[in-house]
Design an enzyme around this catalytic site. Structure first.
Site, PDB file in Angstrom:
ATOM      1  N   LYS A   1       0.835  -1.214   0.000  1.00  0.00           N
ATOM      2  CA  LYS A   1       0.000   0.000   0.000  1.00  0.00           C
ATOM      3  C   LYS A   1       0.868   1.262   0.000  1.00  0.00           C
ATOM      4  O   LYS A   1       0.577   2.236  -0.702  1.00  0.00           O
ATOM      5  CB  LYS A   1      -0.934  -0.020   1.215  1.00  0.00           C
ATOM      6  CG  LYS A   1      -1.611   1.309   1.525  1.00  0.00           C
ATOM      7  CD  LYS A   1      -2.566   1.760   0.437  1.00  0.00           C
ATOM      8  CE  LYS A   1      -3.113   3.149   0.735  1.00  0.00           C
ATOM      9  NZ  LYS A   1      -3.987   3.674  -0.299  1.00  0.00           N
TER      10      LYS A   1
ATOM     11  N   LYS B   1       1.393  11.807   5.446  1.00  0.00           N
ATOM     12  CA  LYS B   1       1.740  10.673   6.325  1.00  0.00           C
ATOM     13  C   LYS B   1       2.221   9.489   5.484  1.00  0.00           C
ATOM     14  O   LYS B   1       3.223   8.845   5.795  1.00  0.00           O
ATOM     15  CB  LYS B   1       0.487  10.306   7.137  1.00  0.00           C
ATOM     16  CG  LYS B   1       0.591   9.090   8.018  1.00  0.00           C
ATOM     17  CD  LYS B   1      -0.201   7.874   7.570  1.00  0.00           C
ATOM     18  CE  LYS B   1      -1.592   8.038   7.118  1.00  0.00           C
ATOM     19  NZ  LYS B   1      -2.283   6.848   6.695  1.00  0.00           N
TER      20      LYS B   1
HETATM   21  P1  NAD Z   1     -10.348  10.196   8.757  1.00  0.00           P
HETATM   22  O1  NAD Z   1      -9.371  11.077   9.447  1.00  0.00           O
HETATM   23  O2  NAD Z   1     -11.485  10.769   7.995  1.00  0.00           O
HETATM   24  O3  NAD Z   1     -10.981   9.165   9.836  1.00  0.00           O
HETATM   25  C1  NAD Z   1     -10.281   8.576  10.887  1.00  0.00           C
HETATM   26  C2  NAD Z   1     -11.239   8.420  12.068  1.00  0.00           C
HETATM   27  O4  NAD Z   1     -10.548   7.712  13.117  1.00  0.00           O
HETATM   28  C3  NAD Z   1     -11.701   9.753  12.681  1.00  0.00           C
HETATM   29  O5  NAD Z   1     -13.113   9.782  12.735  1.00  0.00           O
HETATM   30  C4  NAD Z   1     -11.050   9.782  14.062  1.00  0.00           C
HETATM   31  O6  NAD Z   1     -11.850  10.450  15.025  1.00  0.00           O
HETATM   32  C5  NAD Z   1     -10.936   8.297  14.359  1.00  0.00           C
HETATM   33  N1  NAD Z   1      -9.916   7.949  15.357  1.00  0.00           N
HETATM   34  C6  NAD Z   1      -8.645   8.424  15.455  1.00  0.00           C
HETATM   35  N2  NAD Z   1      -7.998   7.805  16.467  1.00  0.00           N
HETATM   36  C7  NAD Z   1      -8.886   6.933  17.010  1.00  0.00           C
HETATM   37  C8  NAD Z   1      -8.806   5.988  18.075  1.00  0.00           C
HETATM   38  N3  NAD Z   1      -7.677   5.812  18.791  1.00  0.00           N
HETATM   39  N4  NAD Z   1      -9.915   5.249  18.369  1.00  0.00           N
HETATM   40  C9  NAD Z   1     -11.073   5.409  17.650  1.00  0.00           C
HETATM   41  N5  NAD Z   1     -11.188   6.283  16.629  1.00  0.00           N
HETATM   42  C10 NAD Z   1     -10.115   7.027  16.318  1.00  0.00           C
HETATM   43  O7  NAD Z   1      -9.460   9.245   7.823  1.00  0.00           O
HETATM   44  P2  NAD Z   1      -9.947   8.433   6.515  1.00  0.00           P
HETATM   45  O8  NAD Z   1      -9.832   9.304   5.334  1.00  0.00           O
HETATM   46  O9  NAD Z   1     -11.236   7.733   6.820  1.00  0.00           O
HETATM   47  O10 NAD Z   1      -8.757   7.361   6.417  1.00  0.00           O
HETATM   48  C11 NAD Z   1      -8.668   6.257   7.297  1.00  0.00           C
HETATM   49  C12 NAD Z   1      -7.462   5.404   6.896  1.00  0.00           C
HETATM   50  O11 NAD Z   1      -7.651   4.927   5.542  1.00  0.00           O
HETATM   51  C13 NAD Z   1      -6.137   6.199   6.881  1.00  0.00           C
HETATM   52  O12 NAD Z   1      -5.097   5.388   7.370  1.00  0.00           O
HETATM   53  C14 NAD Z   1      -5.949   6.553   5.413  1.00  0.00           C
HETATM   54  O13 NAD Z   1      -4.582   6.741   5.095  1.00  0.00           O
HETATM   55  C15 NAD Z   1      -6.553   5.335   4.731  1.00  0.00           C
HETATM   56  N6  NAD Z   1      -7.061   5.591   3.365  1.00  0.00           N
HETATM   57  C16 NAD Z   1      -7.925   6.652   3.144  1.00  0.00           C
HETATM   58  C17 NAD Z   1      -8.394   6.886   1.859  1.00  0.00           C
HETATM   59  C18 NAD Z   1      -9.317   8.057   1.560  1.00  0.00           C
HETATM   60  O14 NAD Z   1      -9.619   8.287   0.377  1.00  0.00           O
HETATM   61  N7  NAD Z   1      -9.769   8.818   2.537  1.00  0.00           N
HETATM   62  C19 NAD Z   1      -8.013   6.048   0.790  1.00  0.00           C
HETATM   63  C20 NAD Z   1      -7.145   4.987   1.053  1.00  0.00           C
HETATM   64  C21 NAD Z   1      -6.677   4.770   2.345  1.00  0.00           C
END
Ligand code: NAD
Length: 322
Positions: free
Chosen positions: A182, A251
């Protein structure tokens, strides 16, 4: 998406991606327990019938399968470890599907910690898998791909869940393998985004709108998935909100840099991308979508690219006609 008996499921992290996972799982499984540090993030799915837990531990205690979608290695450690962490409540034989993009070392550590509690940890980060399904669009449509590392038998069992929320899954080897692949995927995608943006700003300076260039580039060597399936739909609806945020891409480039250092591979362009996204963050754009780099670079170069957007052009044509 396939319908399958999935056991009791819990989702931890209901952000841009995890909230879509939760909606799919509610539909395919009929029940769900959820937890997010930010309680407001749970509201939508709780209205749809999910149970809101007070901790990751409580989610684990109510689930045979856990799905994590968290923003960073620290967040994964925070949700997994400690007295209120998932591992404190995990059932023997449970499967943890970690869809967060984190570093392979953390995945190996989580795999070991889960095994010590008789549970199975899979690193299973995601990416767009189908045309038009980049990032959160793919998560919403249920068409994403999972890149999976961990024990093969656990992966075989987890497939029912993976294919309840996405379309493709690739088993890549022991713990950390999914995260490694990834990070390489996002190293490429993050750079594709920047090189495309740079080309569009140059085009705008020379009098060609991104829209005009996209029509041409759909048939030239400049074409990329990032352009046709991620940038184009967002740009056309003038949507610069995440999607995939600058903070998250920064990140991922930082983690890819660590991977390069570990394998003694120079990642020259990764370093450039890291600093570009860092500049955006320093300017307050960390929470915008990565395509907002278009405006950022255009402003740096003194190019009016906003005025070339079809919606702005339509408005000014209407004004001229009046
Ligand atoms: P985001 O920041 O929108 O959501 C993350 C959520 O996790 C938030 O609601 C936050 O409050 C919660 N959180 C943080 N720490 C926590 C904890 N200790 N316990 C419980 N909840 C907690 O992020 P996202 O865009 O949904 O991305 C999530 C993951 O997926 C990331 O690692 C990102 O790199 C990966 N990703 C995202 C995308 C995208 O298009 N957004 C695509 C591929 C991969």
């Amino acid at each position: 998406m396939t319908k399958a008996p999935l056991g009791r499921i819990g989702v931890i992290g209901l952000g841009m991606v995890g909230s879509h996972f939760a909606r799919h799982l509610m539909r395919t499984n009929g029940q769900l327990t959820v937890f997010d540090l930010n309680r407001s993030r749970m509201k939508g799915v709780v209205r749809a019938g999910a149970v809101a837990a007070r901790s990751a531990r409580e989610v684990a205690a109510r689930s045979e399968t856990l799905v994590l979608s968290l923003p960073s290695p620290d967040a994964v450690r925070g949700a997994m470890l400690g007295p209120q962490g998932a591992l404190a409540g995990i059932k023997r034989g449970a499967i943890i599907i970690d869809a967060s993009t984190i570093d392979p070392e953390s995945c190996i550590a989580m795999h070991k910690a889960a095994a010590a509690r008789g549970a199975h940890y899979l690193d299973a980060p995601i990416s767009g898998g189908e045309p038009g399904g980049g990032g959160t669009d793919g998560a919403a449509a249920g068409t994403i791909s999972f890149m999976v590392g961990g024990d093969k038998p656990a992966y075989e069992r987890a497939k029912a869940v993976l294919h309840g929320i996405g379309k493709h899954s690739f088993y890549l080897g022991p713990a950390g393998s999914g995260s490694t692949v990834k990070l390489i995927s996002n190293h490429i995608a993050g750079l594709n985004n920047l090189v495309m943006i740079e080309g569009f700003v140059l085009g705008a300076a020379a009098g060609f709108s991104p829209e005009a260039l996209m029509r041409v580039f759909a048939g030239t060597d400049a074409k990329s998935y990032m352009m046709t399936d991620y940038f184009a739909p967002r740009y056309r609806r003038n949507d610069f909100d995440p999607g995939f945020s600058v903070d998250l891409m920064h990140k991922d480039h930082a983690l890819a840099g660590d991977l390069g250092r570990k394998h003694k591979v120079p990642l020259l362009f990764n370093q450039l991308a890291l600093e570009f996204y860092q500049l955006m963050r320093a300017g307050g754009d960390g929470r915008k979508d990565i395509i907002a780099g278009l405006h950022y670079l255009a402003d740096l170069a003194g190019v009016d690219i906003r005025g070339l957007h079809p919606s702005v052009r339509k408005r000014s044509t209407r004004r001229r006609k009046k």
